[in-house]
Design an enzyme around this catalytic site. Sequence first.
Site, PDB file in Angstrom:
ATOM      1  N   SER A   1       0.820  -1.213   0.000  1.00 24.32           N
ATOM      2  CA  SER A   1       0.000   0.000   0.000  1.00 24.32           C
ATOM      3  C   SER A   1       0.850   1.257   0.000  1.00 24.32           C
ATOM      4  O   SER A   1       1.988   1.270   0.467  1.00 24.32           O
ATOM      5  CB  SER A   1      -0.905   0.016   1.228  1.00 24.32           C
ATOM      6  OG  SER A   1      -1.720  -1.120   1.250  1.00 24.32           O
TER       7      SER A   1
HETATM    8  N1  SAH Z   1      -0.581  -4.625   3.939  1.00 20.51           N
HETATM    9  C1  SAH Z   1      -0.005  -5.154   2.738  1.00 20.51           C
HETATM   10  C2  SAH Z   1      -1.015  -5.058   1.633  1.00 20.51           C
HETATM   11  C3  SAH Z   1      -0.908  -6.191   0.699  1.00 20.51           C
HETATM   12  S1  SAH Z   1      -2.147  -6.243  -0.554  1.00 20.51           S
HETATM   13  C4  SAH Z   1       1.257  -4.419   2.371  1.00 20.51           C
HETATM   14  O1  SAH Z   1       1.353  -3.225   2.672  1.00 20.51           O
HETATM   15  O2  SAH Z   1       2.152  -5.008   1.781  1.00 20.51           O
HETATM   16  C5  SAH Z   1      -3.356  -7.287   0.166  1.00 20.51           C
HETATM   17  C6  SAH Z   1      -2.944  -8.690   0.489  1.00 20.51           C
HETATM   18  O3  SAH Z   1      -4.106  -9.384   0.918  1.00 20.51           O
HETATM   19  C7  SAH Z   1      -2.387  -9.478  -0.688  1.00 20.51           C
HETATM   20  O4  SAH Z   1      -1.131  -9.959  -0.343  1.00 20.51           O
HETATM   21  C8  SAH Z   1      -3.394 -10.617  -0.871  1.00 20.51           C
HETATM   22  O5  SAH Z   1      -2.798 -11.835  -1.279  1.00 20.51           O
HETATM   23  C9  SAH Z   1      -3.980 -10.735   0.519  1.00 20.51           C
HETATM   24  N2  SAH Z   1      -5.279 -11.380   0.603  1.00 20.51           N
HETATM   25  C10 SAH Z   1      -6.343 -11.264  -0.240  1.00 20.51           C
HETATM   26  N3  SAH Z   1      -7.358 -12.033   0.200  1.00 20.51           N
HETATM   27  C11 SAH Z   1      -6.950 -12.633   1.350  1.00 20.51           C
HETATM   28  C12 SAH Z   1      -7.549 -13.534   2.296  1.00 20.51           C
HETATM   29  N4  SAH Z   1      -8.797 -13.990   2.158  1.00 20.51           N
HETATM   30  N5  SAH Z   1      -6.810 -13.922   3.349  1.00 20.51           N
HETATM   31  C13 SAH Z   1      -5.542 -13.496   3.536  1.00 20.51           C
HETATM   32  N6  SAH Z   1      -4.923 -12.637   2.688  1.00 20.51           N
HETATM   33  C14 SAH Z   1      -5.619 -12.215   1.610  1.00 20.51           C
END
Ligand code: SAH
Length: 204
Positions: free
Chosen positions: A52
């Site tokens: 993000s």
């Molecule tokens: N906070 C993270 C944001 C990553 S993007 C950062 O700053 O790096 C969102 C993440 O949510 C992705 O890695 C995706 O694989 C994960 N995601 C999506 N659906 C999910 C679920 N049901 N359970 C766990 N993770 C999930």
Amino acid sequence: MVETQIVARGISDKKVIDAMLKIPREKFIEKKFYSQAYNDHPLPISEGQTISQPFIVALMTELLNLTGDEKVLEIGTGSGYQTAILAEITKEVYSVERHSTLFNKAKKILDEFGYKNIFLFNLDGTEGLKEYSPFDRIIVTAASDKIPKPLVEQLKESGRLLIPIGDRFSQELLVADKINGKLEIKNYGGVTFVPLIGKYGVTE
Ligand code: SAH
């Protein structure tokens, strides 16, 4: 970055500012994006996911209203950057990621930092983590069309849950406080996140 993108836009919680000053964001991204590590936008990690935008990490962390004693559940570990910021501020962070490659990468880097208060899980986070519940705070960093029921159940009374809700293209950041067993919801406006894919989220 912290001065121009975070403080200038109104983030004032000193704990959040100090954590963002301390954690080297470039450690959480791929080498080819190093020169953009402190830019004002999200960056690709792998598996089509993103780390993000720094301001959104700061805003969501501030909105969690942490005192330092809370047990936090994070859904969507991704790069692990937000996880590290949370671990700097609060007692325990339980973080769930569905992609095993991202889970393994985040685990490696967070182990290198030596955090003892981070617990990572390679699972569908829409089901929460019942065995470790209830949580004082829940932060979902992927977008759904509804708030997953298990997360509401696993949130403590007086606890707070943050989640982007909307369709694939645009969502609104909701802040939900659990008061007398019911959610009181405030809307913090437009955001864009990758989808929350899972049993109580959206389909792939
Ligand atoms: N906070 C993270 C944001 C990553 S993007 C950062 O700053 O790096 C969102 C993440 O949510 C992705 O890695 C995706 O694989 C994960 N995601 C999506 N659906 C999910 C679920 N049901 N359970 C766990 N993770 C999930």
